[in-house]
Design an enzyme around this catalytic site. Structure first.
Site, short mmCIF file in Angstrom:
data_model
loop_
_atom_site.label_atom_id
_atom_site.label_comp_id
_atom_site.label_asym_id
_atom_site.label_seq_id
_atom_site.Cartn_x
_atom_site.Cartn_y
_atom_site.Cartn_z
N ARG A 101 41.16 37.19 46.10
CA ARG A 101 40.21 36.09 45.96
C ARG A 101 40.49 35.27 44.72
NH1 ARG A 101 39.61 36.88 41.47
NH2 ARG A 101 38.32 38.37 40.34
N GLU A 110 32.24 33.14 36.44
CA GLU A 110 33.02 34.28 35.96
C GLU A 110 32.17 35.18 35.06
OE1 GLU A 110 35.68 35.64 37.53
OE2 GLU A 110 36.58 33.67 37.22
N HIS A 111 32.29 36.49 35.29
CA HIS A 111 31.56 37.50 34.52
C HIS A 111 30.05 37.35 34.65
CE1 HIS A 111 34.78 39.66 32.37
NE2 HIS A 111 35.43 38.50 32.34
N ASP A 155 28.58 38.17 38.02
CA ASP A 155 28.14 38.96 39.19
C ASP A 155 27.48 40.25 38.76
OD1 ASP A 155 30.67 39.85 38.30
OD2 ASP A 155 31.27 40.55 40.29
N GLY A 171 44.24 38.80 38.04
CA GLY A 171 42.93 38.20 38.16
C GLY A 171 42.61 37.70 39.55
N SER A 219 42.23 39.92 42.14
CA SER A 219 41.55 41.03 42.80
C SER A 219 42.43 41.85 43.73
CB SER A 219 40.32 40.51 43.56
OG SER A 219 39.42 41.54 43.81
N SER A 220 43.64 42.14 43.29
CA SER A 220 44.51 43.03 44.09
C SER A 220 43.91 44.42 44.19
CB SER A 220 45.90 43.09 43.47
OG SER A 220 45.85 43.59 42.14
N ASP A 250 34.17 40.65 44.07
CA ASP A 250 35.51 40.79 44.64
C ASP A 250 35.45 41.41 46.03
OD1 ASP A 250 36.19 39.88 42.16
OD2 ASP A 250 37.01 41.78 41.45
N LYS A 271 42.17 45.55 35.19
CA LYS A 271 40.73 45.52 34.89
C LYS A 271 40.27 46.89 34.39
CE LYS A 271 38.07 44.62 38.41
NZ LYS A 271 37.39 43.88 39.48
#
Length: 486
Positions: A74, A80-81, A83, A172, A174-175, A220, A264
């Site tokens: 995604r 950002e930061h 959720d 960044g 979201s793998s 994510d 992360k």
């Protein structure tokens, strides 16, 4: 401007009431719906990729897979930061994804996880011994498996799995969450739990990722399951629900990787920010005369006060002091003990806490999400204002949240110099990618300019850059079951 501010407040409160009164369901609510490979992927290269995965699986396990699943990465356009503070976000699912091929283990006792890329370590264990003891690539696959096992209070069957991914790692995008989501979907398929929905599985995966030590908020996983082709999704939480958002036709979004990787779950930078936001919500609740034990995030505090993000920001600026708070100071404000304090901060290793800066970012970013969505709805031609909001997001992430690095700052400036209307870091920060909003008419000029200024000095060829690190990102559909080609 007072009238405009009033209209924004009324619009925002209408959205809050609507989201509190109803759960907006994804139009793709059937979790187990099968799709043909050709209907999911436009690229011939992706078609061949799936064929190669099936061939490698057969060479590895002696039989072809019986199931294929995909879960996309995604890009978060803005939000950002926030959720994990309970606020809405506005991401898109991207074409880059994780695909897992699987079949039941003949003995029904062993879980084996391999990768189509032989450089990745294989993992195998008895299903009764599955646990996450360290952070390896396959730990995210284990997390999804365990999340489903916890849901049904039983172990899924033994599985033979092979993973193939095109989401850049530690970028960044979201793998890691795509791995969790694909693994959970595969495990759920073998169990055929018909009560599972896309929304509920996203929530399972958000909790499951904590097995690897990441205390995220669920964005994510939600967009990986709830992505819609051609649309962004405004995702709300507690419970997960979403609303498709149309984006301006005149712009596109370009992802650029700064080439500095950051897991992360690597270290505690990410979890420290989560802890600071938790503490900020409780301290602010106390200052406002609320029972802090009932307030765990900033968004519920805002709802309890019946205020907008902008008014929350005003309260933060009024009641929280700048600089750092010590543990003793916070414990004194809350009137709590060491044990309770430790339970609040979770996996954080901080000794001091920047509550003011973190809360200023979160409240400001929540306000930017609301304004971004409002413009998309009411005045989508105002792309300059959308670009300004994206730039403001990056500035706040850099100055108030302290998650940017020199390479990200340099890359965002290069993107703006090349014609982007706005550019910011995306994801947890500390490395990874930027997202830039670019007029469609200049994309063919924009990408070579960015390569010339950023990637060429790093000795990255134009072909490598544009195939792996610098690409247009169109909104794509969420996770699905792929029909195994005959």
């Amino acid at each position: 401007s007072g009238g405009a501010a009033s209209r924004v407040k009324q619009w925002y409160q209408r959205r809050v009431r609507a989201n509190n009164l109803s759960s907006v369901r994804s139009p793709m609510s059937n979790l187990f719906e099968e799709k043909n490979v050709e209907d999911v992927y436009d690229s011939v290269d992706d078609h061949q990729r799936i064929k190669n995965l099936i061939s490698k699986f057969k060479r590895k396990y002696g039989e072809e897979p019986t199931l294929l699943v995909r879960a996309p990465g995604r890009v978060n356009l803005i939000g950002e930061h926030v959720d994990y503070c309970g606020f809405p976000v506005l991401p898109i699912a991207i074409q880059q994804d994780v695909v897992i091929a699987g079949r039941a283990d003949p003995s029904n006792r062993v879980l084996t996880i391999s990768n189509s890329d032989d450089s990745f370590q294989e993992y195998s264990c008895n299903i009764r011994d599955v646990q996450v003891n360290e952070v390896k690539w396959y730990s995210y696959v284990l997390a999804g498996y365990l999340g489903i096992a916890q849901r049904i209070n039983s172990l899924p069957p033994g599985l033979q799995l092979m993973v193939d991914g095109t989401v850049p790692m530690s970028a960044g995008l979201s793998s890691s969450s795509a791995l969790v989501c694909a693994s959970a979907l595969m495990s759920a398929l073998f169990l055929q739990d018909k009560k599972l929905t896309r929304e509920s599985t996203a929530e399972i995966c958000a909790k499951a990722e904590r097995y690897v030590g990441t205390e995220g908020g669920g964005m994510d996983q939600a967009i990986s399951f709830l992505g819609v082709k051609g649309k962004a999704q405004l995702i709300n939480f507690n419970p997960v629900r979403c609303e498709p958002v149309s984006l301006p036709d005149s712009v596109t979004f370009v992802v650029a990787n700064c080439m500095v990787n950051k897991w992360k779950a690597d270290g505690t930078d990410f979890n420290n920010r989560v802890a600071e936001c938790r503490l900020a919500s409780r301290v602010l609740a106390t200052k406002l005369g609320l029972d802090w034990s009932q307030i765990k995030m900033l968004q519920p505090l805002m709802v309890a006060q019946n205020i907008t993000p902008k008014e929350l920001l005003e309260n933060v600026e009024k009641h929280l002091h700048t600089g750092v708070y010590t543990k003793d100071e916070i414990m004194g404000i809350l009137g709590t003990d060491e044990s309770t304090f430790a339970s609040i901060i979770g996996k954080s290793s901080n000794e001091v806490f920047r509550l003011y800066d973190r809360a200023v970012h979160v409240a400001g970013e929540a306000s930017r999400v609301a304004e971004f969505r409002r413009i998309c709805d009411e005045n989508p031609s105002d792309i300059q204002s959308l670009g300004r909001l994206i730039d403001e997001s990056h500035d706040s992430l850099k100055v108030k949240y302290n998650v940017s690095i020199d390479e990200l700052d340099n890359l965002t400036q290069i993107c703006k110099d090349a014609g982007a209307l706005g550019s910011r870091l995306v994801g947890a920060g500390f490395g990874g990618c930027t997202i830039s909003m670019v007029p469609k008419g200049i994309v063919d000029e924009f990408i070579p300019k960015v390569w010339e200024s950023y990637y060429k000095p790093l000795n990255v060829s134009y072909e490598e850059a544009t195939s792996k690190h610098l690409f247009v990102s169109a909104p794509c559909a969420g996770a699905c079951v792929l029909r195994v080609p005959s």
